[in-house]
Design an enzyme around this catalytic site. Sequence first.
Site, PDB file in Angstrom:
ATOM      1  N   SER A  46     -26.332  -1.058  -8.050  1.00  0.00           N
ATOM      2  CA  SER A  46     -27.476  -0.808  -7.992  1.00  0.00           C
ATOM      3  C   SER A  46     -28.393  -1.885  -8.455  1.00  0.00           C
ATOM      4  CB  SER A  46     -27.770   0.222  -9.178  1.00  0.00           C
ATOM      5  OG  SER A  46     -27.010  -0.175 -10.383  1.00  0.00           O
ATOM      6  N   GLU A  47     -28.001  -2.865  -9.328  1.00  0.00           N
ATOM      7  CA  GLU A  47     -28.488  -4.235  -9.507  1.00  0.00           C
ATOM      8  C   GLU A  47     -27.742  -5.399  -9.541  1.00  0.00           C
ATOM      9  OE1 GLU A  47     -31.676  -1.013 -10.568  1.00  0.00           O
ATOM     10  OE2 GLU A  47     -29.797  -1.782 -11.676  1.00  0.00           O
ATOM     11  N   THR A  48     -27.947  -6.422  -9.184  1.00  0.00           N
ATOM     12  CA  THR A  48     -27.530  -7.861  -9.510  1.00  0.00           C
ATOM     13  C   THR A  48     -28.671  -8.830 -10.102  1.00  0.00           C
ATOM     14  OG1 THR A  48     -25.974  -7.703  -7.705  1.00  0.00           O
ATOM     15  CG2 THR A  48     -26.300  -9.752  -8.223  1.00  0.00           C
ATOM     16  N   HIS A  77     -30.488  -1.785 -17.401  1.00  0.00           N
ATOM     17  CA  HIS A  77     -28.770  -2.171 -17.368  1.00  0.00           C
ATOM     18  C   HIS A  77     -28.737  -3.646 -16.990  1.00  0.00           C
ATOM     19  CE1 HIS A  77     -27.526  -1.445 -13.374  1.00  0.00           C
ATOM     20  NE2 HIS A  77     -26.322  -2.098 -13.807  1.00  0.00           N
TER      21      HIS A  77
END
Length: 295
Positions: A46-48, A77
């Site tokens: 979902s994210e990096t 997060h």
Amino acid sequence: MARYDFVTLDVFTDTRFGGNPLAVFPDARGMTDAQMQSLASEFNLSETTFVLPPEDPANTARVRIFNRTAEMPFAGHPNVGTGWAVAGWAENGMLRFEEIAGLVEVRVVRDEEGELQQTIIAAPQPLTLGAEMDPGLLAGCVGLDAADILTTTHRPMVASVGNSFLIAEVAPEALSRAVPDLERFRAAAASFTALGPNRLPIYLHADAGPGQRRARMFSPLSGTIEDAATGSAATPLVALLLSLTDAEEGRWDITQGVEMGRPSLLRAAAWRAPSGIRASVGGRCVPVLEGVATV
């Protein structure tokens, strides 16, 4: 080719392979925007996050956050996990991350033996509320009936403390029945443009007892069919809930990711400040992988 170290962590959990996975590049100096976006797409999380030197030396770092398709101004997060990954950089238990949405302060909590217990982030902006969505339109996006959308406490509406979400309360028994309908999302995003072009992240929450909430987040138009833990949605939620009361502050434990088999626990708080209603969220993380990427 340049080589860049990375780590992955499961965020908002104390159990390996629970929570929300995150990839962190602790030293992304020399990477281009296109390389960051390509790596985020490659990881397919979902994210990096990509950590860079701060523009202001009084701060700890500049942190850039990418989902599968675009850079994000702020996210929950990724900040909790990045804070955990670079907790050794903290001064007096604090980290300060420069981000598009503003400065994000991260409190690093350790026990008496110095063992890391949790990282807690303060959202960069006070609560702002935006457009309301018709309950029937929202219900169609998530495979529910209009009657499943509760409007007594608040109507479905856009809320933000740095990253905007469409927040809606649903009946507790309906939460697990929600299933995103991609075509309905596309149609709704074409008519409901308050969140920007072709963007419609929907955060559903349900009462789970005093100080307890259950939640799910769907954002299929950005590639996240469902998110296991969404700190940047939990924070506007608790800020919104506080705004509906006369209390000065409040705390909620939010469980998310259960239906995905990745249960997460987000400990969120909101309080009234001179600038408006502010919010924070924190939790534990579990390191999972270390590696090297070449770009």
